[in-house]
Design an enzyme around this catalytic site. Sequence first.
Site, PDB file in Angstrom:
ATOM      1  N   ARG A  75     100.592 -21.974  30.639  1.00 51.37           N
ATOM      2  CA  ARG A  75      99.278 -22.287  31.176  1.00 51.37           C
ATOM      3  C   ARG A  75      99.270 -23.716  31.714  1.00 51.37           C
ATOM      4  O   ARG A  75      99.807 -24.631  31.075  1.00 51.37           O
ATOM      5  CB  ARG A  75      98.195 -22.156  30.086  1.00 51.37           C
ATOM      6  CG  ARG A  75      97.828 -20.711  29.768  1.00 51.37           C
ATOM      7  CD  ARG A  75      97.026 -20.083  30.885  1.00 51.37           C
ATOM      8  NE  ARG A  75      96.706 -18.691  30.668  1.00 51.37           N
ATOM      9  CZ  ARG A  75      97.437 -17.677  31.090  1.00 51.37           C
ATOM     10  NH1 ARG A  75      98.568 -17.900  31.732  1.00 51.37           N
ATOM     11  NH2 ARG A  75      97.050 -16.430  30.870  1.00 51.37           N
TER      12      ARG A  75
ATOM     13  N   GLU B  46      94.969 -24.818  39.408  1.00 52.31           N
ATOM     14  CA  GLU B  46      95.829 -23.924  40.173  1.00 52.31           C
ATOM     15  C   GLU B  46      95.426 -23.947  41.649  1.00 52.31           C
ATOM     16  O   GLU B  46      94.240 -24.074  41.978  1.00 52.31           O
ATOM     17  CB  GLU B  46      95.682 -22.495  39.652  1.00 52.31           C
ATOM     18  CG  GLU B  46      96.045 -22.323  38.197  1.00 52.31           C
ATOM     19  CD  GLU B  46      97.485 -21.865  37.998  1.00 52.31           C
ATOM     20  OE1 GLU B  46      97.733 -20.659  38.026  1.00 52.31           O
ATOM     21  OE2 GLU B  46      98.346 -22.745  37.845  1.00 52.31           O
TER      22      GLU B  46
ATOM     23  N   HIS C  64     103.000 -19.391  40.023  1.00 53.61           N
ATOM     24  CA  HIS C  64     102.506 -18.534  38.935  1.00 53.61           C
ATOM     25  C   HIS C  64     103.122 -17.138  39.045  1.00 53.61           C
ATOM     26  O   HIS C  64     102.423 -16.124  39.154  1.00 53.61           O
ATOM     27  CB  HIS C  64     100.984 -18.455  38.948  1.00 53.61           C
ATOM     28  CG  HIS C  64     100.413 -18.212  37.580  1.00 53.61           C
ATOM     29  ND1 HIS C  64      99.239 -18.770  37.150  1.00 53.61           N
ATOM     30  CD2 HIS C  64     100.852 -17.478  36.530  1.00 53.61           C
ATOM     31  CE1 HIS C  64      98.981 -18.389  35.912  1.00 53.61           C
ATOM     32  NE2 HIS C  64      99.958 -17.601  35.516  1.00 53.61           N
TER      33      HIS C  64
END
Length: 534
Positions: free
Chosen positions: A231, A260, A287
């Site tokens: 994360r 992100e 990701h």
Amino acid sequence: MRIIITERIADEGINYLKENGFEVDTRYGISSDELLGIIGDYDAIIVRSVTKVNEELLEAAKNLKVVGRAGNGIDNIDVGACTKRGIIVVNTPESNIMAAAELAVALAFAIFRNLPQVHVAVRNKDFRRNRFIGNELDGKTAGIIGLGRIGSIVARKLKGCNMRVVAYDPYITDDRFKMLGVEKCETLEELLKQSDLITLHTPKTSETYGMIGEKELNMCKRGVRIVNAARGGLVNEKALYDALKDGRVTAAALDVLDPEPSYDKKPEEQDYTNPLLELDNVMVTPHLGASTQEANYNVGTAITELVAGALKGEMVAAVNMPPMHTKDLSELRPYLNLAEMLGKIYYQAEKETVQQIEVIYRGDLADKETKVISLSVLKGFLDPINKEKVNYVNAELMLKNMGVEFKESKSTNLDKYTNLITVKFTTKKKELSVSGTVFAKEEIRIVDFFGYKLDFEPTPYVLAIQNVDKPGIIGQIGTILGADNINIAAMQWSRNRRGEKAVAFVSVDAEVSEEIMRLLKNIDGVLKVSMLKF
């Protein structure tokens, strides 16, 4: 019924929804503002890790019944706000764990052998291999932070590379460490000081966010390499940038960033910036943890089946709803709430690793089906340490993966109450138990806290205080709370013997700040102060 999908999932999953009569709109890369304007038209939304299902979106989602997270973590979903509105939240925690684990290992290999830099050089016709001498994993020490499902797979794969594997996870038992053949670090500092590779595999919580910062990076071996495929935000990016620049960290591989970027914008549309992208010794992937054909298929088909089932009114494995199989849910609900509260107490008040949990039912509860009540205990126990993925369906499996033994026992004999739930926590050094009962079908009371008798109605915020039994402490606690304008709603003290130790539950109207907690702990005679959030 209409379903909107805002991030890519397998075509098989989309086809499944259409075949089952749902109207499906795929709007990959849709902006927050645009989604806000149309969400009111939909009965369900399926997201991955980027789309934020927050209070603002939910306020506009007047017809929303189900939120589906294609994947594991749910930190981009306000589960509490969904629950308040009766919106079911489902996810697929088991569907992509192998893909995530394999990516972490691949990233480790890449930064040990300088593969990103080599690839760029060769594409530019630079074949001078002496510029890219790397290191072998064989014989090195890998430090794994978080030894859950993904961390355990990573440990197994790195051991296959003949690495010495150590791990830090205060919630995993010694037996689980031994079974995996992993050396246990009692502290994070112990892991940092000896690891050549550090790889993170924890959820993002208030406890883990920024857990690797400047202080922690200064503890590391010079030349350490860091992988974060879990994360964004677990590693402080500014501190990591500085450590990479001055050579304390040789290289880093990141599959996640904080915040992100958009993963669907074309290069000419992309406006994301991050200083880490400017460094040659940083490998960044977009990701990709779940981006394998196998994981995409598993995640996409699993989440669409769950969403379809929930919309049809079927019982599904929901994050925020137990899979009840009782005709009288209203009768069990107070016991479920009590059980979850009892489970939540331990890791908010204690830190020592639990080896065994036993749930003991006495009185008229002994004649009932108690499985779902026990699952509520386990959910409460796991919730303070693993907020991203625990639910009524996976709680028992998660406990087993931690190496914690679970027992349930019953007895119809009970003198004082008509029903009593006792949860006994066993560690290597001691046993601690908490007990509660339900009066008049719905009045919840905690009646025993670690051996001290109480009759306390739990509220959202409770200070649990342990102190020497002597005059003046109650007054000092009240003065400190009052000076900070914190109202005391209820208070109860208990002692076993005069002049020894006492405990108190103090119900307050709001969460107490760290500064006030520090002042309370500094009162002469106060032994321990814990903030219990129910």
